[in-house]
Each structure stands twice: as structure tokens, then as C-alpha cells.
Motif scaffolding. Sequence first.
Motif, short mmCIF file in Angstrom:
data_model
loop_
_atom_site.label_atom_id
_atom_site.label_comp_id
_atom_site.label_asym_id
_atom_site.label_seq_id
_atom_site.Cartn_x
_atom_site.Cartn_y
_atom_site.Cartn_z
N LYS A 103 1.05 -0.98 0.10
CA LYS A 103 0.04 0.15 0.21
C LYS A 103 0.87 1.35 0.01
CE LYS A 103 -3.74 2.14 2.87
NZ LYS A 103 -4.52 1.71 3.97
N TYR A 104 2.00 1.15 0.46
CA TYR A 104 2.90 2.18 0.51
C TYR A 104 4.11 2.23 -0.41
CZ TYR A 104 0.32 2.35 5.10
OH TYR A 104 -0.75 2.13 6.01
N SER A 105 4.10 1.37 -1.32
CA SER A 105 5.08 1.20 -2.24
C SER A 105 4.67 1.76 -3.69
CB SER A 105 5.28 -0.09 -2.66
OG SER A 105 5.69 -0.74 -1.33
N THR A 106 5.62 2.35 -4.32
CA THR A 106 5.33 2.92 -5.78
C THR A 106 6.45 2.19 -6.61
OG1 THR A 106 6.81 4.77 -5.20
CG2 THR A 106 4.41 5.14 -5.09
N THR A 107 6.10 2.24 -7.92
CA THR A 107 7.05 1.74 -9.10
C THR A 107 7.63 2.78 -9.62
OG1 THR A 107 5.60 -0.22 -9.13
CG2 THR A 107 7.40 0.12 -10.86
N ASP A 108 9.06 2.73 -9.70
CA ASP A 108 9.70 3.91 -10.63
C ASP A 108 9.68 3.35 -11.86
OD1 ASP A 108 11.62 2.06 -11.02
OD2 ASP A 108 13.10 2.64 -9.62
N THR A 109 10.33 4.35 -12.92
CA THR A 109 10.38 4.37 -14.17
C THR A 109 11.03 3.16 -14.73
OG1 THR A 109 12.42 5.80 -14.24
CG2 THR A 109 10.13 6.81 -14.71
N ASN A 110 11.89 2.47 -14.07
CA ASN A 110 12.61 1.43 -14.24
C ASN A 110 11.99 -0.01 -13.86
OD1 ASN A 110 15.04 2.69 -15.57
ND2 ASN A 110 15.73 3.10 -13.35
N GLY A 111 10.69 0.18 -13.41
CA GLY A 111 10.04 -0.94 -12.80
C GLY A 111 10.40 -1.55 -11.35
N TYR A 112 11.17 -0.86 -10.67
CA TYR A 112 11.58 -1.25 -9.47
C TYR A 112 10.75 -0.60 -8.27
CZ TYR A 112 16.00 -2.71 -11.37
OH TYR A 112 17.05 -3.36 -12.08
N SER A 113 10.30 -1.73 -7.31
CA SER A 113 9.18 -1.03 -6.26
C SER A 113 10.10 -0.34 -5.29
CB SER A 113 8.64 -2.23 -5.65
OG SER A 113 7.73 -2.11 -4.60
N ILE A 114 9.60 0.77 -4.95
CA ILE A 114 10.17 1.63 -3.79
C ILE A 114 9.01 1.77 -2.65
CG2 ILE A 114 11.03 3.98 -3.45
CD1 ILE A 114 11.82 4.26 -6.27
N THR A 115 9.54 1.50 -1.28
CA THR A 115 8.59 1.35 -0.31
C THR A 115 8.89 2.72 0.55
OG1 THR A 115 8.63 -0.83 -0.41
CG2 THR A 115 7.68 0.15 1.65
N LYS A 116 7.75 3.51 0.67
CA LYS A 116 8.13 4.65 1.61
C LYS A 116 8.53 4.25 3.33
CE LYS A 116 4.30 7.39 -0.48
NZ LYS A 116 3.17 7.86 -0.65
N PRO A 117 9.48 4.93 3.76
CA PRO A 117 9.74 4.47 5.06
C PRO A 117 8.61 4.67 6.04
CG PRO A 117 10.58 6.56 4.50
CD PRO A 117 10.14 6.25 3.19
#
Length: 450
Positions: free
Chosen positions: A157-171
Amino acid sequence: KTSDEEVAKIIHNDKAFHENGVFNPFKYRKLIEDQLHVDVAMFENFLKEEIIIQKMRNFLENSVWVSPDEMDKRIASLTDNFAVKIAYLPNKSNNVKVKATRKDYEEYYNANSNLFMIPETRSVYYVSLPIEKSQLDTNSIEVSSEIQSFYDENMEKYSTTDTNGYSITKPLEEVKNEIIEELSWKKGITKTKNQAADFVLALANISNKESNFFQRAAEKAGFNVYTSEYFAKNDKVPHMEVDSSFNEAAFQLDPDDIERSYSDTVISSNKVFVMALRDIRQSRIPPLEEIIDKVTPLAISNLQERAILKEAETTRQNIIKMIQEKKMTFDEAIKKIGMNVYTSLTGSVFSGFSEDFKHEEELRSELISLRKGELSQPIKTSEGFMFAYIENREPADFANVQMIIPQIMSVIDRYRASLLYKQWTEYLLSLIHISEPTRLLSISYAVFCL
């Protein structure tokens, strides 16, 4: 039969349960329980039944046979190339004067009485407990642990996907306040629902359920009892800010079973309700005199429509007569009666005619049975009536037909199979005395019983 492996394969391949391209069992469980409100075992049993039903559909589809002659006719009706001329008879409903009599009103009312059906309405007694956020001690170890667990369990729920397709989770610190807010509401809901559940339990424990048992129990619990106005199942409850869950609960109450004449807890619009049935007004069709003001304009409109249709049918006969007897062209005939060709179209029922022509769907269904030189029946449109004159009809190019035959055959097979499947399920259900199937589970149950 359907194996557990088949069910697992379908679930694992469903991208709704994936995280970073891989099946996530925790996400799967959470989505099923939170959004479908059933446990995983029940969902998987239902899915297994769905697979069995789909297998039966496929079996019946493969069993459908369409004769070569029927197939040729259907392919021709879909692929023949048409040259069509379109003319319009404008809508003159505002100019059509009709004189309606009492008999006309009665005939319209008798033929369309279900239009005036007043649905069943209900009135309930209810208690209402407002939901308030619980205050959390964010400095306590227990609450901090809850916040961390909620964050871990809902990380996607707190994750987004960057332009390279990698998942980034908010701290956690970035979303901590959001989590605290959500946990506060959840605890508030749980607390209020538990209060309401205690009241439901008190209702269940009343041994002598007289007509006012709900009021007596509410008074003992310190709750105020309110009375709703009458409302239908699919209408808003007057003067109450509730959603459809309130209506659903009210219409599940059973007046013939005292133990089901009151509800369980119902969460609706930031409140928790418990309700008891007060009264039912059965659905009814009111007598004509009671709704004459509603019937009158509809009956007059119906008379106008019939008059316009009669005019359109007369116009069609006049056009045909001028073409056949006076040897006029279609253009000459419609010009004679004050109409003009609106447009000329070419195409087929399968491929279509023109994206700019807004009445193409109505036109397609009429063209299938028409031959060269024939005029369609009046086709109702929002602007009035449309006439389609078949200037030419000829078979499509053989090579083009061969390319789309598999697609057409597949559509026809699926359509025929769907009809057969419906008849088959109705037959099975009739054997076990289940009428009017409306749920797939009923169909599946019939299959298993046999």
C-alpha cells in the motif's frame, strides 16, 4: 473433477495477487478476506466449483454442431456487401394531436400495470451508535508494535514503482501518521461494534419476546430507540444518512420468525445500527383512480407513438408502391413524399459501415434478411424513423470470407453453446426442485447433487 493443483495454478497466475511479479500469499489472503469478506477456504471451494462449471461450458460448446447449410447462410448474412441508402422520417410527436378517452387510459393501465407497481416498503425501530476514533498511546510498546505490524502487512500500500519498474517503499516514519489514523478508526469501529453486539446478545437472551421487547432491551442498555420512515429496498431511507447496507439488513428481517425480526450489527455511514422490524407495507399495484395523473401523460404519449408508427408504415407502403408500380427510383419516391436521402452507406454486417453513422446497430439487425431492391421496416431512432433501401447486395470476396470464417464460427458456436448450457442447467435444477436459478452456486449444487 477439479484438482487442488488446478485451483492453485489459477490463483498463482492471477496478477492481482502478485507483488513485484511474484505471487504473494499474504497479499492473496488479505485481498480475499478484506474485499470479498470470506475466508480463503470458502473462496477456493467456490473457485473449484467455477472451474467445474467452465469445464461443462467448454464440453457443451465442443458438442454443438451447426450444419453446413446453416453455416453458409449465417456467414452470408454477416459478410455480404451492402450498398444502402438511408432516409429519415422526422419525429413529429410534438405535432401529433390525439384525443384520449377513458377507455384509452384503462387499456394502457391494464397493459402496463407493472409500471405502476409500488414496491414493498418497511419501517424499522433502530438504535444508533456513532463511531468515534480511539485515542492511541503512540508511546506505548504495544501500539508501536501494532503500527509496525500494520506497516509490514500492508507494505504494498505504501509502495510505488519507478520508471525502471523497481518497487520503492516509503519509510515507516513517512506514513506513520496515516497508519495511526487508520488504526484509530479501526479500533473505534471495533469498540462501537462490540457495544452493539452486546445489545444484540441481550436481545437474543430475552426469553419472552413480546411486541416491545426491542424497546425494553434498549431502555435497559441505555439506548434511545428511533423509528424510520417507510422505505423501499433500493431507495434512500428518508431523513437518514445511511448506505445500502442499512436497507439490505432491514429487508433480511423476517416477520414470521421472532429470532430473525431483529438484526445483527450493521455498519453504515460512520455509525453502528441494530434494528428491529416495525411494519411492512406489501408491494401493490394501485387502482387507476389513485394514479390517473401518472397514467394520463403516458397513455397520451403511447397514442402519439402509435399514430407516428402508423404514419411511418403508411409512408413505407407508399414508397414501395411508387418503386414497384410507377417504376420510380428510391430517390425519386422519397422526394415525391417530401423526404430526402440522408446518406449512402457501404459495408457488411460483420465489418460495419461508418463510424460517423450513429444508428449502425439498429441498421445491422434489419439488413440481415433484406435482399437487393427491398425496403426495411420503419426503424425507430431518437430522431424519428429511419428507412434503409438495399441498393445492392452481393457476396463478399471469397478470400476475405475465408480469413474470417474461423472467427465467425467461434462466435456462432459460443452463442449456440450458451443457449444449450442455459437449457441444461435449468433441466438439472428442475430435477432437484430448485426454481429460478440466480446464482452460480445454485447451478454448481445441482451438478454435485446429480
